[in-house]
Structures are given as C-alpha cells and as structure tokens.
Scaffold this active site. Sequence first.
Site, PDB file in Angstrom:
ATOM      1  N   HIS A   1       0.151  -1.346  -0.165  1.00  0.00           N
ATOM      2  CA  HIS A   1       0.047   0.069  -0.079  1.00  0.00           C
ATOM      3  C   HIS A   1       0.706   1.141   0.078  1.00  0.00           C
ATOM      4  CE1 HIS A   1      -3.602   2.093   1.195  1.00  0.00           C
ATOM      5  NE2 HIS A   1      -2.629   3.276   2.155  1.00  0.00           N
ATOM      6  N   GLU A   2       2.349   1.441   0.750  1.00  0.00           N
ATOM      7  CA  GLU A   2       2.806   2.346   1.393  1.00  0.00           C
ATOM      8  C   GLU A   2       3.492   2.882  -0.029  1.00  0.00           C
ATOM      9  OE1 GLU A   2       2.304   3.860   2.983  1.00  0.00           O
ATOM     10  OE2 GLU A   2       0.974   3.098   4.193  1.00  0.00           O
TER      11      GLU A   2
ATOM     12  N   HIS B   1       1.531   4.200  -2.673  1.00  0.00           N
ATOM     13  CA  HIS B   1       1.541   5.550  -3.016  1.00  0.00           C
ATOM     14  C   HIS B   1       2.131   6.724  -3.877  1.00  0.00           C
ATOM     15  CE1 HIS B   1      -1.803   6.647  -0.260  1.00  0.00           C
ATOM     16  NE2 HIS B   1      -1.677   5.642   0.828  1.00  0.00           N
TER      17      HIS B   1
ATOM     18  N   GLU C   1      -6.139   6.709  -2.486  1.00  0.00           N
ATOM     19  CA  GLU C   1      -6.138   5.796  -1.222  1.00  0.00           C
ATOM     20  C   GLU C   1      -6.592   4.108  -2.368  1.00  0.00           C
ATOM     21  OE1 GLU C   1      -5.435   4.467   1.963  1.00  0.00           O
ATOM     22  OE2 GLU C   1      -4.423   6.656   2.096  1.00  0.00           O
TER      23      GLU C   1
ATOM     24  N   HIS D   1      -9.830   7.719   3.558  1.00  0.00           N
ATOM     25  CA  HIS D   1      -9.396   7.284   3.444  1.00  0.00           C
ATOM     26  C   HIS D   1     -11.495   5.996   3.077  1.00  0.00           C
ATOM     27  CE1 HIS D   1      -6.383   8.687   5.086  1.00  0.00           C
ATOM     28  NE2 HIS D   1      -5.395   7.636   5.323  1.00  0.00           N
TER      29      HIS D   1
END
Length: 755
Positions: A366-367, A370, A390, A454
């Site tokens: 996920h990170e 980004h 997101e 989110h």
Amino acid sequence: MFRQDRYPHRSRYTAALVLTAVGTLLAAGVQTGTAVAADRGRSAKIEATPLAAAAPARLSATKRAALLKSAAAAAAGTAQALDLGAKEKLVVKDVTQDADGTTHTRYERTYAGLPVLGGDLVVHTDGARLTVSKATRADLAVPTTTPKVSSATVRTKALAAADKARAESPEVSSAPRLVVWAGAGKPVLAWETVVGGVQHDGTPSELHVVTDAASGKQLTSFEGVQTGTGTGQYNGTVPLGTTLSGSTYQLVDGDRAGHRTYDLNQGTSGTGTLFTDDNDVWGDGTQSNRQTAGVDVAFGAAATWDYYKDVYGRNGIRNDGVAAYSRAHYGNNYVNAFWSDSCFCMTYGDGSGNANPLTALDVAAHEMSHGVTSATANLTYSGESGGLNEATSDIFAAAVEFHADLAADVPDYMVGEKIDINGDGTPLRYMDEPSKDGASRDYWSSTLGSVDVHYSSGPANHFFYLLSEGSGAKTVNGVDYDSPTYDGRPVTGIGIDNAQRIWYRALTTYMTSSTNYAGARTATLQAAADLFGAYSPTYLAVADAWAGINVGQRIALGVNVAPIGDQISGVGQEVSLQTDAYTTNSGAGLTYSATGLPDGLTLGATGLISGIPTTTGTSEVTLTVTDDTGASATASFTWRVANIYANATRVDIPDAGAAVESPITVTGRTGNASATTQVYVKIIHTYRGDLTVDLVGPSGTVYSLLNRSGGSADNVDQTFTVDASAQPIAGTWKLRVQDRASIDVGYIEQWQLIP
C-alpha cells in the site's frame, strides 16, 4: 496510509479525460440511470488475454533516458501542437511506451515561469497521431502574476489551517511560492504554502495550503504524507536480499537497487541504524525480536518491487531504477504507517504499546504504491481524487498479495487483516463490501468528495473487487465474500490478473491529478479497449462493475443512448443540445429521430437538437436512435419552454457587510406570477453558511431562499421554487444577498427568474 477509526480492434484515445504526495493507510457529478444492458453469462469469470500491442514495453534505463531527453527537446513543439498559450511551457515528468511503440509522455506545466498546480497532462503519440489527456480543459491565463496578498499574510493563514487540522507544532519551513492554481474552475494566481509538523495521530505532516493571491481566501489544502532467509511476524520464513560487508550482513537488497531497511529505534527523524546480522538469519517471528519487523518490511519492499517489475516491467517506484528505503520501529505507540515523497521512503510504527507493528505485506505494498501514484497520475490527496489515490494503494496491495502468494499471508480482498489493529480480529477495510468497516462508502454519491479519503476510497475498492471476482456469494482462498451492487444486478468478474492490468494502465496512461470517479470510469474503459478491444466482454464487464457502484450505466449490446435530463429553455433563446448515443455493432451507422420537440427546434443527423423555441409550454420528447442493423434504443424526457429572465452582471458581496441586490425588470407581461415560480441562483462564495439569500418581489414581499444553511460547503448553484402568486409578474424583482459572518468572501455570478 491506514486510518484507525471506528475483439479484434484496438481503440486509441477517443477522448481526453477531464478531470505531493505523503499518504497514510488508515483513515463531480456522475450521470446515473436505470441499467439497460442485457444480462450476459454471469456464472463464471470472463477469460481473456490482453492484446500484446498494448502491454507496457520494458524500457532499459538508457532507452528511458533517451525518451525523456527527446520529449524535453520537443516540449516547445508539443506545446504549440496542443495550442497552448505563449506564456505556457511543458516540463517532462515521465514517459512510458507500449510494446507497439505508442508513447505516453506526462507533463507538468508552467505559466510565465510559475508552476501550474492541476495543469498536468499526458500526450499520447502513435506515429503521426497525437492525442491528450488533460487534468483541466480551462484556458490557462491569469490577469496578473503580481500578488495582492503578501507571502507573510498567507503564511499566517496556512498556519491557521494547520491548527484547524489539529496539527502539532506546525511550522512553515520554506517561504510560500507563487503558483497558478488550475485544480478547479477558472485558473487563478495563488500562493502554495507547505506547513510541516505532526498530525494528530503522530504522523509527520506536510500540509499543502493553496491561497488565492488576490483575495487571500483558501482555495484548497491537501496532505503530502500519505498514510498506509528471515522469519517475519506476518510473512513467515521468507528469502531476503542482503549484502555482506566484511563479516557482517546488512539488510541491503542488492538485487533491487540496494533497498535499505533501517531501525529507527523509536525515533521520529533521520534513518536510525541499518539492520545488520552476523549470520544472515534474521528475526524469529516474535515481536520482541527487533529484526522481525525488519524482515517483514524488507520482504514487503522486495515483493512490491518484484510485482511491478514482473507484471508491468516497471523498474522501481519511479520507473527509474532507484530504490526507496524503509524505516521500522517509528515512534512510540504509533498505530500507522506512511509513505513520504520528500524522503522517498516508507515508515512503519509498532502499534499500540509497541506490540503490534504495522508491517504486514499489504501495508508495505500500500505505502509503496502511493509512490507509484505520485510518480504517475499524482492524484491530489483530497476530494474524489484523494479517494482514488487511497483505493489505488489498496488495489495494488491486494494484487501484490496475490502475486506473492504466501502461505503465511494467504491472498485476500481485505486490507490490514494480519495486523488486527482494532484488537478484535477484523481488518481495516473490506473491498467486497467496504461499509462493513463502519465508515467507508459502498457506492458513489454526489457527497463522496466531502468524505475522508480513506473512506471515499470504498467505492473504487468495491469496483475493483466486483471487476475481479464478480458479485454475490463466493469463497476465494477460504474467505467468504458476498458483494452487493447498487442496481441489484449481477456483475461477472474478469479475474484479478486482468483487473489489475486495466487499473494500472488507466492510472499510468490516462488519469491525471484531478481525475474523479467519472474520469476513472472513462480511463478504465479506455484501458480495457486498449488491452482487450472496445465492446469486448471484458470491456463490457468494466462498465458493469462501475454501474455496480453507481458510476455510469451498463452498456447494452446494440444501441445505447445516454439518459437526457428534463430540459427548460427560454422563448427566443438559442438551444444546442448534443445527444450521446453509440452502438456496439462494429461499423454500423446511427440514424436519429424525435417526437414532441418544442416549436422552433430541430434534430440534426448527428443527434444535435438546436434552434430557437418560439412558444411556451411543456412537451414530452422521445428520442429514437437506430443503427444500420436495425437495433434501436430510446430516451424520453420533458422539455419546458418558458419566459426566462436573467441577470449575469457580477455583484460582489462584502464580507460581513450590508446586503447587496441584483435586479431583473420584467415588462410586457400581465397577471400574477406562478405559485411555482422558479429562481436559479449561482453565487461563488466559500462557506455558504455565512449567507442569507432572498427574493424580493415587485411589491416588496420577501421570500427566503437560503438562511445561513449549508455550513462549510462552498458556493450556491441551485434552483428554488417559491409561491409568488401574490406578486405581479411585471416590475422589478431583486435577488438580495448578505454575508453575515467574517473571513469568507464572494459574489453573485448570475441568477434567473421564471415567474
């Protein structure tokens, strides 16, 4: 970042899309209508092989550098070909290429030397053909590049905005910079101020505040930090890339550009100390062993690097072969993880009591994703585009899990399920039915842009699950799912392999910084056309999945006609209404006919309704579209022709001052107004809750339209109905507006009266 809260033809670029990064893992209108597509076989997934020509080319570093250099050299000519203004310049950000040689170059823009926020675009070149996807279609021009508001003033305002966002120790570390803000509406000269500090949950903050350089009002703000062999706590025993330095092994992955993993030792700045070991056997699977978190973090980075390389040929986060780095053991009791562009790194907290690190595989993926978003579409981290940002990280987190296929972390469509952040065995987010987390939305609505990013990510996550697996009850890798749809109709999945390829192409090729949900639908349909053919079963499944979350319509086999809303036009005022229809029957032409059109209007061969209405009244209109095969479809709506009176002269509204009025004088009419008199009002004003808006009739009677309602929402763009039957039609009507609170300012742009 996570938030803790409870066919044969390859269609190319048929339309341009209309539409900074630090993010965390925790917490435009779309035309909708009744689905008209016929059910297509729903019992099993749709199997298809992507067209080889549209696959991403695996560019060497030398080849990519050459493409970037060539694009930079041709930037002036490209700007001219796009008919950009004399003061505009293009700055190359990235370039990708398809297997067939089609090139996609992503540009930022400057105006008179100033950066343009929201002015990004992607130029697609296929031989001599050039098309473009733009973040904004507005003409880029501002009357002056000299600000009326000083940088000192906007600095103070930016700090106030950070205080309002509950930031701790906010600080403006560098001077505000002049920019042109083109992210919404008409471009304006603005200041961009970056406020550092700490968010209320302990996450570092890089709050970008954009302020109008003429009025001093805040235009927007968005967060820059986006919150999101060894034996790991979550991944089990996994291979690690390490480097021997002397007699000591370092957690430096030489196979992936030297990615380094550090122990912050509960610090919140710097890199801490590099993880080292004397025998190259790392961690023991327990939280008490500090190397354990390092194993999960390093493996997560490697698995994500491998996923993007194996599936898309992407060479690192920025596709430039440069590794990011990772930091474990951030702060104390920090229940989150985040990506930051400024350090080009991922950072992971140890959770409540420093006992539950947020280092699971889907968190890492996920990170890092980004960072991929930032390097490509750079979706602004607020509003609908923030939700898509997101969701993109959640989508690729699931994709990385399926690609890694670990026994210790079986692939699923849940986010953060391994870390049990809430202590009750539940994941942070569910992709099959996002609302199960208690806060995320399942479907698109006109209020989605006001929801925390989110949770506004929910509909896009839901779309991806529906596209991958389909709707209804099913079991995937031992997990039971039962995904609903907005229209109550089934959706057939195409499998996660093809779904992820469509999303990646849409993100990297067609999306821009301001893409909203409607734009994402357009982008994914174009990506599906590139990869699988326009109107192929896979393409139709994409439209079905979007309809399943209330974005757009399903596509029927045969002729499709977009819904047409009820129309209202003025006598003597020119009309131009382009209807939208197409057929899935290849090569078939369309014929248009209509019944019930008001006097003075005609329907052209391309579906354009035009002319000047001559007679008041309301009629029922039916548009019929038929293709050459005999297939047809209809759209019905009402068309009212009335006497419409308008005033489009701007009237400024003083801040917390006296009421202002905008008049409309009606002559040549007898009798009284209607009991359903309509008043359309368009006011540009931040914080509409400051305003009272009244209609004053010719005899002086006051009708309240708005009385300080709407709270912090911006602007008034609304039609009101009042019983003005006691008023004569002839005479002067007035729109009276008063700002009853300080700080926010605006103006009456226009209003219309149908008495």
